[in-house]
Design a protein around this motif. Structure first.
Motif, short mmCIF file in Angstrom:
data_model
loop_
_atom_site.label_atom_id
_atom_site.label_comp_id
_atom_site.label_asym_id
_atom_site.label_seq_id
_atom_site.Cartn_x
_atom_site.Cartn_y
_atom_site.Cartn_z
N MET A 85 1.77 -159.51 -30.33
CA MET A 85 2.85 -160.30 -30.40
C MET A 85 3.97 -159.28 -29.85
N VAL A 86 4.87 -159.40 -28.73
CA VAL A 86 5.67 -158.75 -28.02
C VAL A 86 6.88 -158.43 -28.98
N GLY A 87 7.51 -159.51 -29.50
CA GLY A 87 8.61 -159.42 -30.38
C GLY A 87 8.56 -158.39 -31.50
N LEU A 88 7.43 -158.61 -32.16
CA LEU A 88 7.10 -157.74 -33.38
C LEU A 88 7.12 -156.26 -32.87
N GLU A 89 6.42 -156.11 -31.95
CA GLU A 89 6.16 -154.63 -31.32
C GLU A 89 7.62 -154.06 -31.24
N GLU A 90 8.56 -154.77 -30.54
CA GLU A 90 9.94 -154.41 -30.14
C GLU A 90 10.69 -154.11 -31.69
N ASP A 91 10.28 -155.17 -32.43
CA ASP A 91 11.07 -154.91 -33.83
C ASP A 91 10.49 -153.82 -34.54
N LEU A 92 9.16 -153.32 -34.57
CA LEU A 92 8.77 -152.28 -35.20
C LEU A 92 9.38 -151.14 -34.45
N LEU A 93 9.35 -150.82 -33.37
CA LEU A 93 10.11 -149.95 -32.45
C LEU A 93 11.53 -149.74 -32.87
N LYS A 94 12.22 -150.92 -32.98
CA LYS A 94 13.70 -150.93 -33.21
C LYS A 94 13.93 -150.33 -34.47
N VAL A 95 13.15 -150.65 -35.60
CA VAL A 95 13.38 -150.06 -37.12
C VAL A 95 12.83 -149.03 -37.49
N GLY A 96 12.27 -148.21 -36.36
CA GLY A 96 11.62 -146.80 -36.39
C GLY A 96 10.10 -146.85 -37.07
N ALA A 97 9.52 -148.08 -37.40
CA ALA A 97 8.35 -148.06 -37.92
C ALA A 97 7.23 -147.29 -37.29
N ILE A 98 7.40 -147.26 -36.04
CA ILE A 98 6.52 -146.59 -34.92
C ILE A 98 7.33 -145.31 -34.47
N LYS A 99 6.95 -144.14 -35.01
CA LYS A 99 7.53 -142.92 -34.56
C LYS A 99 6.88 -142.00 -33.63
N PHE A 100 7.28 -141.34 -32.89
CA PHE A 100 6.68 -140.30 -31.96
C PHE A 100 6.98 -139.06 -32.45
N GLY A 101 6.18 -137.95 -32.45
CA GLY A 101 6.42 -136.62 -32.68
C GLY A 101 5.14 -136.04 -33.22
N ASP A 102 5.56 -135.14 -34.11
CA ASP A 102 4.11 -134.36 -34.56
C ASP A 102 4.25 -134.93 -36.32
N PHE A 103 3.02 -135.25 -36.62
CA PHE A 103 2.74 -135.89 -37.93
C PHE A 103 1.35 -135.40 -38.39
N VAL A 104 1.34 -135.45 -39.72
CA VAL A 104 0.08 -135.10 -40.35
C VAL A 104 -0.31 -136.30 -41.24
N LEU A 105 -1.59 -136.99 -40.87
CA LEU A 105 -1.84 -138.30 -41.43
C LEU A 105 -2.60 -138.21 -43.01
N THR A 106 -2.75 -139.06 -43.51
CA THR A 106 -3.50 -139.21 -45.07
C THR A 106 -4.70 -138.49 -44.68
N SER A 107 -5.34 -138.57 -43.78
CA SER A 107 -6.83 -137.93 -43.63
C SER A 107 -6.64 -136.54 -43.45
N GLY A 108 -5.25 -136.03 -42.94
CA GLY A 108 -5.21 -134.53 -42.74
C GLY A 108 -5.21 -134.28 -41.05
N LYS A 109 -5.59 -135.16 -40.50
CA LYS A 109 -5.52 -135.24 -39.09
C LYS A 109 -4.15 -135.04 -38.42
N ARG A 110 -3.90 -134.36 -37.34
CA ARG A 110 -2.66 -134.21 -36.88
C ARG A 110 -2.42 -135.38 -35.79
N SER A 111 -1.15 -136.22 -35.85
CA SER A 111 -1.03 -137.18 -34.57
C SER A 111 0.50 -136.97 -33.99
N THR A 112 0.29 -137.51 -32.89
CA THR A 112 1.59 -137.39 -31.97
C THR A 112 2.41 -138.67 -32.43
N TYR A 113 1.91 -139.71 -33.21
CA TYR A 113 2.85 -140.76 -33.69
C TYR A 113 2.56 -141.49 -35.26
#
Length: 171
Positions: free
Chosen positions: A1-29
């Motif tokens: 759903m393109v509209g929801l994808e854009e909404d998630l990006l707009k509110v910052g629900a999808i962030k790009f950077g350097d993150f540590v996930l619950t699993s302990g893995k590193r991720s770029t988003y």
């Protein structure tokens, strides 16, 4: 759903950077649907999307991330729901909140699926209590093996969005 994808990006629900996930893995988003679900417009859109996908007459989700999604979707569909607790050390000791009849078919909702382990744990708890679970739904599938793990355990995963569909995403 393109509209929801854009909404998630707009509110910052999808962030790009350097993150540590619950699993302990590193991720770029990082995908933060819990934060997005605090926005009533976005929560309503997510619930509307899930409402077109759900086939069971009862839904369930694991605390904490799935709870607002399950409640909003249950209200939209006028169906009862179950909350699956991660652990319980007091009171009734039950891992389930809500009524479950043995043999009842239940669809499971999750916010984000990465490995699929959280969904699988919720499904196993529901199955141990007599539920039939064949389908799980999520807002975002990170496409990191969750769908395969769930399929191996008799569960079809249906995401609203796959991370590879998000504008600006690259591994």
């Amino acid at each position: 759903m393109v509209g929801l994808e854009e909404d998630l990006l707009k509110v910052g629900a999808i962030k790009f950077g350097d993150f540590v996930l619950t699993s302990g893995k590193r991720s770029t988003y990082y995908v933060d649907i819990k934060e997005a679900a605090t926005d009533p417009h976005l929560l309503k859109n997510i619930a509307s999307e899930f409402s077109t996908m759900i086939r069971s007459k009862k839904i369930a989700g694991m605390e904490l991330g799935a709870v607002p999604l399950v409640v909003a979707t249950a209200l939209q569909l006028s169906v009862p729901y179950i909350i699956v607790r991660k652990e319980r050390s007091h009171g009734t000791m039950s891992l389930l909140v809500g009524k479950l009849e043995k043999g009842e078919e239940i669809d499971v909702i999750e916010d984000v699926v990465t490995t699929g382990n959280s969904v699988l744990k919720a499904v196993q708890t529901l199955r141990e209590n007599g539920a039939i679970v064949k389908r799980a739904f999520c807002v975002v599938d990170r496409e990191e093996g969750g769908s395969e793990l769930l399929r191996e355990n008799g569960i079809e995963l249906k995401p609203i969005i796959k991370i590879s569909q998000v504008r600006g995403f690259r591994r």
